[in-house]
Design a protein around this motif. Structure first.
Motif, PDB file in Angstrom:
ATOM      1  N   VAL A 148       0.837  -1.198   0.000  1.00 18.09           N
ATOM      2  CA  VAL A 148       0.000   0.000   0.000  1.00 18.09           C
ATOM      3  C   VAL A 148       0.875   1.253   0.000  1.00 18.09           C
ATOM      4  CG1 VAL A 148      -1.624   1.375   1.376  1.00 18.09           C
ATOM      5  CG2 VAL A 148      -1.969  -1.087   1.114  1.00 18.09           C
ATOM      6  N   SER A 149       0.583   2.184  -0.881  1.00 17.31           N
ATOM      7  CA  SER A 149       1.312   3.451  -0.957  1.00 17.31           C
ATOM      8  C   SER A 149       0.334   4.612  -1.121  1.00 17.31           C
ATOM      9  CB  SER A 149       2.296   3.458  -2.135  1.00 17.31           C
ATOM     10  OG  SER A 149       3.259   2.440  -2.019  1.00 17.31           O
ATOM     11  N   PHE A 150       0.546   5.689  -0.365  1.00 14.33           N
ATOM     12  CA  PHE A 150      -0.230   6.912  -0.549  1.00 14.33           C
ATOM     13  C   PHE A 150       0.463   8.046   0.191  1.00 14.33           C
ATOM     14  CE2 PHE A 150      -2.125   4.773   3.136  1.00 14.33           C
ATOM     15  CZ  PHE A 150      -2.100   5.771   4.101  1.00 14.33           C
ATOM     16  N   GLU A 151       0.108   9.269  -0.173  1.00 13.56           N
ATOM     17  CA  GLU A 151       0.626  10.459   0.513  1.00 13.56           C
ATOM     18  C   GLU A 151      -0.533  11.373   0.877  1.00 13.56           C
ATOM     19  OE1 GLU A 151       3.932  12.543  -1.209  1.00 13.56           O
ATOM     20  OE2 GLU A 151       4.776  10.717  -2.113  1.00 13.56           O
ATOM     21  N   ILE A 152      -0.425  12.014   2.032  1.00 19.88           N
ATOM     22  CA  ILE A 152      -1.428  12.978   2.473  1.00 19.88           C
ATOM     23  C   ILE A 152      -0.705  14.266   2.833  1.00 19.88           C
ATOM     24  CG2 ILE A 152      -3.250  13.472   4.144  1.00 19.88           C
ATOM     25  CD1 ILE A 152      -3.628  10.469   4.495  1.00 19.88           C
ATOM     26  N   ALA A 153      -1.085  15.360   2.196  1.00 24.20           N
ATOM     27  CA  ALA A 153      -0.411  16.641   2.406  1.00 24.20           C
ATOM     28  C   ALA A 153      -0.930  17.330   3.658  1.00 24.20           C
ATOM     29  CB  ALA A 153      -0.629  17.535   1.194  1.00 24.20           C
ATOM     30  N   LYS A 154      -0.194  18.309   4.110  1.00 24.74           N
ATOM     31  CA  LYS A 154      -0.596  19.083   5.286  1.00 24.74           C
ATOM     32  C   LYS A 154      -1.927  19.787   5.024  1.00 24.74           C
ATOM     33  CE  LYS A 154       1.039  22.437   8.660  1.00 24.74           C
ATOM     34  NZ  LYS A 154       2.169  23.225   9.171  1.00 24.74           N
TER      35      LYS A 154
ATOM     36  N   VAL B 237      -8.781  13.380   5.105  1.00 25.66           N
ATOM     37  CA  VAL B 237      -8.939  12.219   4.224  1.00 25.66           C
ATOM     38  C   VAL B 237      -9.771  11.138   4.906  1.00 25.66           C
ATOM     39  CG1 VAL B 237      -7.726  10.384   2.982  1.00 25.66           C
ATOM     40  CG2 VAL B 237      -6.759  12.687   3.048  1.00 25.66           C
ATOM     41  N   GLY B 238     -10.785  10.659   4.203  1.00 28.06           N
ATOM     42  CA  GLY B 238     -11.584   9.547   4.697  1.00 28.06           C
ATOM     43  C   GLY B 238     -10.874   8.241   4.406  1.00 28.06           C
ATOM     44  N   PHE B 239     -10.798   7.374   5.404  1.00 29.86           N
ATOM     45  CA  PHE B 239     -10.081   6.095   5.280  1.00 29.86           C
ATOM     46  C   PHE B 239     -11.120   4.995   5.443  1.00 29.86           C
ATOM     47  CE2 PHE B 239      -6.481   3.206   6.657  1.00 29.86           C
ATOM     48  CZ  PHE B 239      -5.762   3.355   5.484  1.00 29.86           C
ATOM     49  N   LEU B 240     -11.477   4.340   4.331  1.00 30.21           N
ATOM     50  CA  LEU B 240     -12.597   3.406   4.324  1.00 30.21           C
ATOM     51  C   LEU B 240     -12.163   1.994   3.975  1.00 30.21           C
ATOM     52  CD1 LEU B 240     -15.183   5.543   2.305  1.00 30.21           C
ATOM     53  CD2 LEU B 240     -14.832   5.492   4.775  1.00 30.21           C
ATOM     54  N   GLY B 241     -12.956   1.050   4.438  1.00 30.57           N
ATOM     55  CA  GLY B 241     -12.736  -0.340   4.104  1.00 30.57           C
ATOM     56  C   GLY B 241     -13.666  -1.213   4.913  1.00 30.57           C
ATOM     57  N   PRO B 242     -14.093  -2.357   4.359  1.00 31.65           N
ATOM     58  CA  PRO B 242     -14.932  -3.265   5.140  1.00 31.65           C
ATOM     59  C   PRO B 242     -14.150  -3.860   6.302  1.00 31.65           C
ATOM     60  CG  PRO B 242     -14.272  -4.281   3.060  1.00 31.65           C
ATOM     61  CD  PRO B 242     -13.811  -2.864   3.008  1.00 31.65           C
TER      62      PRO B 242
ATOM     63  N   LYS C 154     -12.286  15.812   2.000  1.00 30.28           N
ATOM     64  CA  LYS C 154     -12.087  16.249   0.626  1.00 30.28           C
ATOM     65  C   LYS C 154     -11.649  15.091  -0.273  1.00 30.28           C
ATOM     66  CE  LYS C 154     -10.677  20.857   2.199  1.00 30.28           C
ATOM     67  NZ  LYS C 154      -9.573  21.831   2.279  1.00 30.28           N
ATOM     68  N   ARG C 155     -11.141  14.036   0.358  1.00 31.07           N
ATOM     69  CA  ARG C 155     -10.567  12.929  -0.399  1.00 31.07           C
ATOM     70  C   ARG C 155     -10.872  11.623   0.321  1.00 31.07           C
ATOM     71  NH1 ARG C 155      -4.174  12.644  -0.309  1.00 31.07           N
ATOM     72  NH2 ARG C 155      -3.818  10.481  -0.902  1.00 31.07           N
ATOM     73  N   VAL C 156     -10.961  10.538  -0.436  1.00 31.22           N
ATOM     74  CA  VAL C 156     -11.299   9.230   0.132  1.00 31.22           C
ATOM     75  C   VAL C 156     -10.282   8.190  -0.320  1.00 31.22           C
ATOM     76  CG1 VAL C 156     -13.019   7.387   0.175  1.00 31.22           C
ATOM     77  CG2 VAL C 156     -13.769   9.761   0.197  1.00 31.22           C
TER      78      VAL C 156
ATOM     79  N   GLN D 297      -5.427  -4.223   0.149  1.00 28.22           N
ATOM     80  CA  GLN D 297      -4.849  -3.415  -0.922  1.00 28.22           C
ATOM     81  C   GLN D 297      -5.602  -2.102  -1.083  1.00 28.22           C
ATOM     82  OE1 GLN D 297      -5.149  -6.077  -4.281  1.00 28.22           O
ATOM     83  NE2 GLN D 297      -3.112  -6.913  -3.930  1.00 28.22           N
ATOM     84  N   LEU D 298      -4.891  -1.088  -1.575  1.00 28.69           N
ATOM     85  CA  LEU D 298      -5.526   0.189  -1.886  1.00 28.69           C
ATOM     86  C   LEU D 298      -6.191   0.068  -3.248  1.00 28.69           C
ATOM     87  CD1 LEU D 298      -4.033   3.703  -1.281  1.00 28.69           C
ATOM     88  CD2 LEU D 298      -5.219   3.197  -3.402  1.00 28.69           C
ATOM     89  N   ILE D 299      -7.515   0.313  -3.292  1.00 30.76           N
ATOM     90  CA  ILE D 299      -8.220   0.173  -4.569  1.00 30.76           C
ATOM     91  C   ILE D 299      -8.743   1.505  -5.097  1.00 30.76           C
ATOM     92  CG2 ILE D 299      -8.864  -2.239  -4.226  1.00 30.76           C
ATOM     93  CD1 ILE D 299     -11.673  -1.255  -3.404  1.00 30.76           C
ATOM     94  N   ALA D 300      -8.801   2.541  -4.245  1.00 31.78           N
ATOM     95  CA  ALA D 300      -9.297   3.832  -4.710  1.00 31.78           C
ATOM     96  C   ALA D 300      -8.699   4.953  -3.881  1.00 31.78           C
ATOM     97  CB  ALA D 300     -10.821   3.886  -4.638  1.00 31.78           C
ATOM     98  N   ASP D 301      -8.362   6.055  -4.547  1.00 29.78           N
ATOM     99  CA  ASP D 301      -7.809   7.241  -3.883  1.00 29.78           C
ATOM    100  C   ASP D 301      -8.186   8.451  -4.723  1.00 29.78           C
ATOM    101  OD1 ASP D 301      -6.395   9.231  -2.671  1.00 29.78           O
ATOM    102  OD2 ASP D 301      -4.425   8.258  -2.789  1.00 29.78           O
ATOM    103  N   ASP D 302      -9.270   9.135  -4.325  1.00 25.51           N
ATOM    104  CA  ASP D 302      -9.782  10.252  -5.120  1.00 25.51           C
ATOM    105  C   ASP D 302     -10.823  10.991  -4.285  1.00 25.51           C
ATOM    106  OD1 ASP D 302     -10.282  11.963  -7.266  1.00 25.51           O
ATOM    107  OD2 ASP D 302     -10.318  10.319  -8.722  1.00 25.51           O
ATOM    108  N   THR D 303     -11.387  12.050  -4.851  1.00 26.51           N
ATOM    109  CA  THR D 303     -12.501  12.709  -4.184  1.00 26.51           C
ATOM    110  C   THR D 303     -13.748  11.831  -4.323  1.00 26.51           C
ATOM    111  OG1 THR D 303     -13.244  13.904  -6.152  1.00 26.51           O
ATOM    112  CG2 THR D 303     -11.557  14.967  -4.790  1.00 26.51           C
TER     113      THR D 303
END
Length: 338
Positions: free
Chosen positions: A20-26, A30-35, A198-200, A207-213
């Motif tokens: 899993v890879s992602f970045e979150i800016a200052k 960010v919403g962090f979702l998953g079953p 603003k972002r999900v 695994q990361l399957i989605a990263d967008d608004t």
């Protein structure tokens, strides 16, 4: 502010999190979702330094959580789903304890006073935590995450046990904090995520399957981008008025729905937002717009569709983040021929 690179976590033979890879800016919320069982709690525990990684890295403000745990943790406020409360302590006594534990440098009393007022528990500061309702215990847990004014807040189900009024208050608090903090918010209440984030980021099967608004995800998954307008008007006149709006592809009357009003199905041209133009046209005709709804998928529909697919690659294909197998094979064959 937060950088996760190639993160994997294995429990024996079970791979809970995979690459899993992602970045979150200052300043991002960010919403962090998953079953349940998807791996999101594991990732949050790694970010807070509670768990180690099997592979990959996690950084908070440039500090690797494994190599520089003290510097990284100093920048994090964490509210787990079950707040870590000492119930035999009074509220202020507990927050003073957390203050000392975190080695905070701010003047103690003014700092704790500010947090008590911010979370609206100043009127119960001298009560034993064990005598508080579940909702107020949740607020105390939120307060301890704010001690030290950390740059990053990781909130796991922050509104569990709160009544509707308290949920709105905490939601507004998160929105205010998001102006000066980086926030990861995990919640099963998807309307809450949609309201403040603003972002999900969606995790499924590790695994990361989605990263967008949320809006972009809905647009990608929805084949129907039409609007439905309910207007108090004369049907024929309004049908003609709506058809002449710039950016409108077609308008269909759905007939009478309420006394004196009609519903109109409005199809816009590709990537054109016509909502303001529709409102202006109705008002300019002296008519009343009762509602204007979007037929695109809700965040709940997006979440269910992505997490209930046969596999994660299929979910990514739905979003267009990986190619269809047939398309990829065709392009490979063309390259070989050339």
């Amino acid at each position: 502010m937060i950088k996760v690179t190639g993160l994997s976590k294995r429990y024996g033979t079970h791979l809970a999190v995979s690459n899993v890879s992602f970045e979150i800016a200052k300043g991002e919320v960010v919403g962090f979702l998953g079953p349940n069982g998807a791996g999101k709690s594991t990732i949050m525990n790694i970010l807070t330094g509670y768990l180690s990684t099997t592979q990959g890295s996690a950084e908070i403000d440039g500090f690797n959580i494994a190599e520089f745990p003290e510097q990284a943790k100093r920048r994090i406020g964490y509210l787990p789903e079950i707040p870590p409360l000492y119930t035999d302590m009074k509220v202020r006594e507990y927050l003073n304890f957390i203050y000392d534990l975190k080695k905070v440098k701010f003047p103690k009393k003014p700092h704790i006073d500010e947090i008590l007022k911010l979370v609206k528990i100043d009127h119960v500061e001298n009560r034993l935590i064990k005598n508080l309702s579940k909702g107020y215990r949740q607020r105390v847990g939120f307060a301890q995450a704010l001690v030290g004014n950390p740059d990053v807040l990781i909130l796991d189900e922050p509104t569990v046990g709160l009544d509707p009024k308290q949920i709105i208050e905490i939601r507004n608090l998160i929105a205010r904090l998001g102006k000066n903090h980086t926030i990861i918010l995990s919640s099963h209440i998807l309307s809450e995520i949609q309201a403040v984030c603003k972002r999900v980021i969606i995790i499924n099967r590790g695994q990361l399957i989605a990263d967008d608004t949320a809006q972009n995800l809905a647009t990608k998954l929805s084949s129907d981008h039409t609007l439905v307008a309910r207007i108090i008007c004369a049907e024929k006149d309004m049908l003609e008025a709506l058809q002449t709006i710039k950016g409108v592809k077609s308008v269909t009357s759905l007939g009478r729905k309420e006394e004196g009003s009609f519903d109109f199905l409005i199809e816009p041209e590709t990537n054109v937002d016509i909502r303001a133009a529709v409102f202006d046209r109705v008002v300019s005709r002296g008519k009343t717009l009762l509602s204007l709804t979007n037929n695109s998928a809700s965040l709940e529909q997006v979440f269910l569709r992505l997490t209930e697919t046969a596999d994660n690659d299929e979910a990514r294909r739905l979003l267009g983040t990986i190619e269809e197998p047939e398309k990829a094979e065709t392009q490979t064959e063309e390259k070989e021929e050339n």
